[in-house]
Motif scaffolding. Structure first.
Motif, PDB file in Angstrom:
ATOM      1  N   PRO A   1     -65.431 -33.285 -26.401  1.00  0.00           N
ATOM      2  CA  PRO A   1     -64.431 -32.266 -26.380  1.00  0.00           C
ATOM      3  C   PRO A   1     -63.674 -32.076 -27.901  1.00  0.00           C
ATOM      4  O   PRO A   1     -63.806 -32.981 -28.834  1.00  0.00           O
ATOM      5  CB  PRO A   1     -63.195 -32.673 -25.520  1.00  0.00           C
ATOM      6  CG  PRO A   1     -63.986 -34.056 -24.504  1.00  0.00           C
ATOM      7  CD  PRO A   1     -65.096 -34.467 -25.513  1.00  0.00           C
TER       8      PRO A   1
ATOM      9  N   GLU B   1     -60.944 -31.996 -28.768  1.00  0.00           N
ATOM     10  CA  GLU B   1     -59.916 -32.983 -29.206  1.00  0.00           C
ATOM     11  C   GLU B   1     -59.799 -34.299 -29.207  1.00  0.00           C
ATOM     12  O   GLU B   1     -59.329 -35.222 -29.443  1.00  0.00           O
ATOM     13  CB  GLU B   1     -58.636 -32.692 -27.911  1.00  0.00           C
ATOM     14  CG  GLU B   1     -59.159 -33.204 -26.566  1.00  0.00           C
ATOM     15  CD  GLU B   1     -59.839 -32.114 -25.795  1.00  0.00           C
ATOM     16  OE1 GLU B   1     -59.817 -32.316 -24.477  1.00  0.00           O
ATOM     17  OE2 GLU B   1     -60.173 -31.186 -26.413  1.00  0.00           O
ATOM     18  N   VAL B   2     -61.386 -34.756 -29.160  1.00  0.00           N
ATOM     19  CA  VAL B   2     -61.662 -36.310 -29.381  1.00  0.00           C
ATOM     20  C   VAL B   2     -61.047 -36.612 -30.871  1.00  0.00           C
ATOM     21  O   VAL B   2     -61.390 -36.083 -31.804  1.00  0.00           O
ATOM     22  CB  VAL B   2     -63.147 -36.443 -29.315  1.00  0.00           C
ATOM     23  CG1 VAL B   2     -63.994 -35.728 -30.350  1.00  0.00           C
ATOM     24  CG2 VAL B   2     -63.494 -37.776 -29.170  1.00  0.00           C
TER      25      VAL B   2
ATOM     26  N   LEU C   1     -59.608 -39.941 -25.996  1.00  0.00           N
ATOM     27  CA  LEU C   1     -59.393 -38.621 -25.136  1.00  0.00           C
ATOM     28  C   LEU C   1     -58.004 -38.886 -24.296  1.00  0.00           C
ATOM     29  O   LEU C   1     -58.002 -39.835 -23.572  1.00  0.00           O
ATOM     30  CB  LEU C   1     -60.423 -38.653 -24.177  1.00  0.00           C
ATOM     31  CG  LEU C   1     -61.598 -37.835 -25.095  1.00  0.00           C
ATOM     32  CD1 LEU C   1     -62.698 -37.619 -24.017  1.00  0.00           C
ATOM     33  CD2 LEU C   1     -61.561 -36.349 -25.613  1.00  0.00           C
ATOM     34  N   ASN C   2     -57.154 -37.944 -24.578  1.00  0.00           N
ATOM     35  CA  ASN C   2     -55.989 -37.941 -23.743  1.00  0.00           C
ATOM     36  C   ASN C   2     -55.215 -39.329 -24.018  1.00  0.00           C
ATOM     37  O   ASN C   2     -54.719 -40.022 -22.995  1.00  0.00           O
ATOM     38  CB  ASN C   2     -56.231 -37.809 -22.211  1.00  0.00           C
ATOM     39  CG  ASN C   2     -56.759 -36.654 -21.845  1.00  0.00           C
ATOM     40  OD1 ASN C   2     -56.438 -35.427 -22.452  1.00  0.00           O
ATOM     41  ND2 ASN C   2     -57.897 -36.572 -20.905  1.00  0.00           N
ATOM     42  N   GLY C   3     -55.256 -39.844 -25.146  1.00  0.00           N
ATOM     43  CA  GLY C   3     -54.331 -41.078 -25.610  1.00  0.00           C
ATOM     44  C   GLY C   3     -55.128 -42.285 -25.084  1.00  0.00           C
ATOM     45  O   GLY C   3     -54.560 -43.434 -25.590  1.00  0.00           O
ATOM     46  N   ALA C   4     -56.071 -42.146 -24.223  1.00  0.00           N
ATOM     47  CA  ALA C   4     -57.037 -43.448 -23.900  1.00  0.00           C
ATOM     48  C   ALA C   4     -58.163 -43.586 -24.510  1.00  0.00           C
ATOM     49  O   ALA C   4     -59.079 -42.626 -24.917  1.00  0.00           O
ATOM     50  CB  ALA C   4     -56.920 -43.429 -22.474  1.00  0.00           C
ATOM     51  N   GLU C   5     -58.501 -44.865 -25.254  1.00  0.00           N
ATOM     52  CA  GLU C   5     -59.860 -44.944 -25.793  1.00  0.00           C
ATOM     53  C   GLU C   5     -60.924 -45.089 -24.713  1.00  0.00           C
ATOM     54  O   GLU C   5     -60.834 -45.481 -23.717  1.00  0.00           O
ATOM     55  CB  GLU C   5     -59.681 -46.648 -26.360  1.00  0.00           C
ATOM     56  CG  GLU C   5     -59.085 -46.676 -27.831  1.00  0.00           C
ATOM     57  CD  GLU C   5     -58.968 -47.878 -28.281  1.00  0.00           C
ATOM     58  OE1 GLU C   5     -58.766 -48.035 -29.334  1.00  0.00           O
ATOM     59  OE2 GLU C   5     -59.446 -49.044 -27.840  1.00  0.00           O
ATOM     60  N   THR C   6     -61.991 -44.306 -25.010  1.00  0.00           N
ATOM     61  CA  THR C   6     -62.963 -44.279 -23.690  1.00  0.00           C
ATOM     62  C   THR C   6     -64.393 -45.083 -24.151  1.00  0.00           C
ATOM     63  O   THR C   6     -65.211 -44.847 -23.137  1.00  0.00           O
ATOM     64  CB  THR C   6     -63.447 -42.904 -23.719  1.00  0.00           C
ATOM     65  OG1 THR C   6     -63.994 -42.376 -25.100  1.00  0.00           O
ATOM     66  CG2 THR C   6     -62.076 -41.781 -23.506  1.00  0.00           C
TER      67      THR C   6
END
Length: 610
Positions: free
Chosen positions: A55, A57-58, A97-102
């Motif tokens: 994405p 935003e990453v 992503l979305n504040g969390a490490e993926t």
């Protein structure tokens, strides 16, 4: 202070490059982050991949020994300099992503040099150990994910005595080896005595043909070929011990095969007769009786249905030209179509005599399916002739969005045929329309198109036909012609650098400056006067390209170089661009040509951010 970055929106990127307008999404290669760390005088330089399906935003966190290094998530270019880092540290990268490490990249330790040594299992001299001129040397390389771990392995072609088709003489067996980047050897395939060694004989494709996440290897084989598990590749009652070489060292008789091998083990998956066969009357069918026309082979990978990769094997280009497309389905090669130039009803509308010493692949007509640019001709995705210019055979060509002010892709080509009304030419890749043509009376054996000058929009191009450097509109911008070999992304800006032999130079507007000579580290180029690397491609790290040479002092080693120059530009890995990835697959074919992107990297794509 503003910092210049370039970001491709995944919506734009995937829609334009992976979602053909009339087909579902293309099979895309699964890749990991490809983190690399290199010790430099300024600290440890790190770079990693931005993927085509990331994405927009990453952002990223960088860890050293499990400690977070960056105060804020990294939203810009995918490289980082740890000024206090050392070779004793270990590094990893995590996407956010979305504040969390993926996820987390593989943990890596820094290289101590700007190159990595890959130790090979060098074959023994096949003739006489005292005759070093007969030693095996690492030749063309290719890459694919051979074990499904999201990182590339390297396939190496070994040559000892190799010869051009026009030359007599015995050659030694061609060998294909597979290695992980740590030097672990996966397998060795011996193509045997009935495959002649030389640039025009063994075109090997490394690609995931069946979509299982593991790349296969496909190439021409014959009785005497031994797969990576030590098993003879043979059809029917053919004799695996037969020797079809004649007194001049040519192989003009005997069975010919096409084999697909398992990338992880080197084992034979399937073998079929090579199509088209050479036939009984070589001179009548191909134009000479010594194999100089019939034994000219090309190969490529193309997404002919817009979704899945097909294997395309080719024979001939000086005279008759035949292309055969296959799909690998349930472990078997299924023929998709055959194009045969000599079956065209109109002798002026044919690919006969129009092929180059290589080819190019891309969706040139915007229908969502790949076409094959076969020198001065183009073959449509359905195996019919799209167009021919009639300008004849050539040695070098380049496919990309050379002119960003025109829709679609352009093709730059130089021609051997002389005299020629357009021996140096730029054309619309989808229609064959001539955009620029310079008459020539010589064999124009070298030509290059690259975006080297930021003061001129689009690519520049030049050739041995003159000292002139042209902009994309055909205007002369300099008479100080630079090197004519490979282009490469190496420093931190958006222009191409020039790779010739072991040297990378930078265009300064009216000449070039030397950036690096890998010979200073012991590197050696391959293929004689062609003087190209074993491979040039975006193998890991950010979007800048890596280059592989062999070690001049110890040819049992490959030297894999990566840049340590920071950049502010954020680009998706080049290997997730279809034209670029397919050009890496065919880079080893005959006269190696450099890879190009399907889109233009230029000032109109730049946006400023704080």
């Amino acid at each position: 202070m503003k910092k210049t970055v370039i970001i491709f929106s995944p919506v734009f990127f995937l829609a334009s490059l992976f979602l053909p307008c009339k087909a579902a999404q293309r099979q895309m290669e699964h890749l990991g982050r490809g983190l690399v760390a290199v010790q430099t005088a300024d600290g440890v330089f790190l770079s990693w991949r931005l993927l085509g399906n990331d994405p927009e935003e990453v952002v990223f966190n960088v860890y050293r020994n499990d400690s977070l290094l960056n105060e804020q998530p990294l939203a810009g270019a995918t490289n980082y300099l740890d000024k206090t880092g050392s070779i004793d540290h270990r590094y990893s990268v995590r996407a956010i992503l979305n504040g969390a490490e993926t996820g987390e990249s593989i943990s890596v330790q820094p290289w101590t040099n700007p190159y990595r040594i890959i130790q090979l299992n060098r074959p023994e001299n096949p003739v006489n150990p005292a005759e070093t001129r007969f030693d095996y040397l690492p030749n063309d390389c290719s890459v694919g994910d051979l074990d499904g771990d999201g990182e590339y392995e390297i396939v190496v072609k070994w040559n000892a005595r190799a010869r051009d088709n026009s030359h007599n003489g015995m050659t030694d067996n061609v060998l294909l080896d597979a290695y992980k980047l740590d030097g672990t050897q996966l397998w060795r395939i011996d193509l045997g005595r009935n495959i002649r060694a030389g640039a025009h004989y063994t075109q090997f494709m490394v690609y995931d043909l069946d979509g299982d996440g593991i790349a296969e290897i496909a190439c021409k084989t014959a009785p005497g070929t031994i797969d990576g598990q030590g098993k003879a590749v043979i059809l029917g009652n053919d004799d695996p011990q037969a020797d079809y070489r004649n007194e001049q060292g040519h192989i003009l008789d005997g069975p010919e095969y096409l084999t697909v091998f398992n990338g992880m083990t080197g084992a034979e998956i399937t073998t079929i007769p090579y199509n088209p066969p050479r036939g009984e009357d070589l001179k009548g069918i191909w134009g000479d009786s010594k194999g100089n026309r019939s034994d000219r082979y090309l190969a490529c990978i193309a997404y002919l249905d817009g979704q899945h990769p097909s294997l395309v094997m080719c024979r001939g280009y000086y005279t008759r030209a035949v292309l055969v497309a296959y799909d690998l389905v349930d472990g078997q090669l299924k023929e998709r179509w055959i194009y045969d130039s000599d079956l065209e009803l109109n002798p002026r509308h044919t690919a006969r005599g129009q092929g180059n010493h290589s080819l190019a692949v891309g969706d040139v007509d915007g229908d969502g399916f790949d076409e094959i640019i076969y020198g001065a001709a183009a073959i449509d995705h359905d195996g019919t002739l799209l167009y021919t210019t009639g300008l004849g055979h050539g040695d070098a060509h380049h496919l990309s969005d050379l002119d960003p002010d025109r829709p679609g892709l352009e093709f730059f080509d130089v021609h051997e045929t002389k005299p020629n009304p357009a021996g140096v030419e730029l054309r619309d890749a989808g229609t064959g329309e001539l955009l620029f043509g310079r008459p020539t009376r010589i064999d124009v054996g070298r030509g290059l198109a690259a975006d080297i000058d930021p003061h001129h929009r689009g690519f520049e191009f030049w050739s041995i036909a003159s000292d002139s450097v042209y902009n994309i509109k055909g205007e002369v911008i300099s008479t100080k012609r630079p090197s004519i070999n490979f282009r490469i992304y190496w420093d931190g800006d958006l222009q191409d650098e020039l790779l010739d032999g072991t040297r990378i130079t930078k265009w300064n507007g009216d000449g070039t400056d030397l950036l690096v000579d890998f010979r200073d580290f012991g590197a050696a180029a391959i293929n004689g006067s062609k003087s190209n690397p074993n491979l040039s491609a975006d193998l890991f790290g950010d979007w800048r390209e890596e280059v592989i040479f062999y070690n001049r002092e110890d040819p049992s080693q490959l030297m894999l170089f990566t840049t340590t120059i920071p950049t502010d530009y954020r680009l998706v890995t080049l290997m997730h661009d279809p034209v670029y990835r397919l050009s890496v697959a065919w880079q080893n074919v005959a006269y190696n040509q450099p890879p190009h992107l399907s889109y233009y990297i230029g000032e109109q794509l730049i946006m400023n951010s704080k």
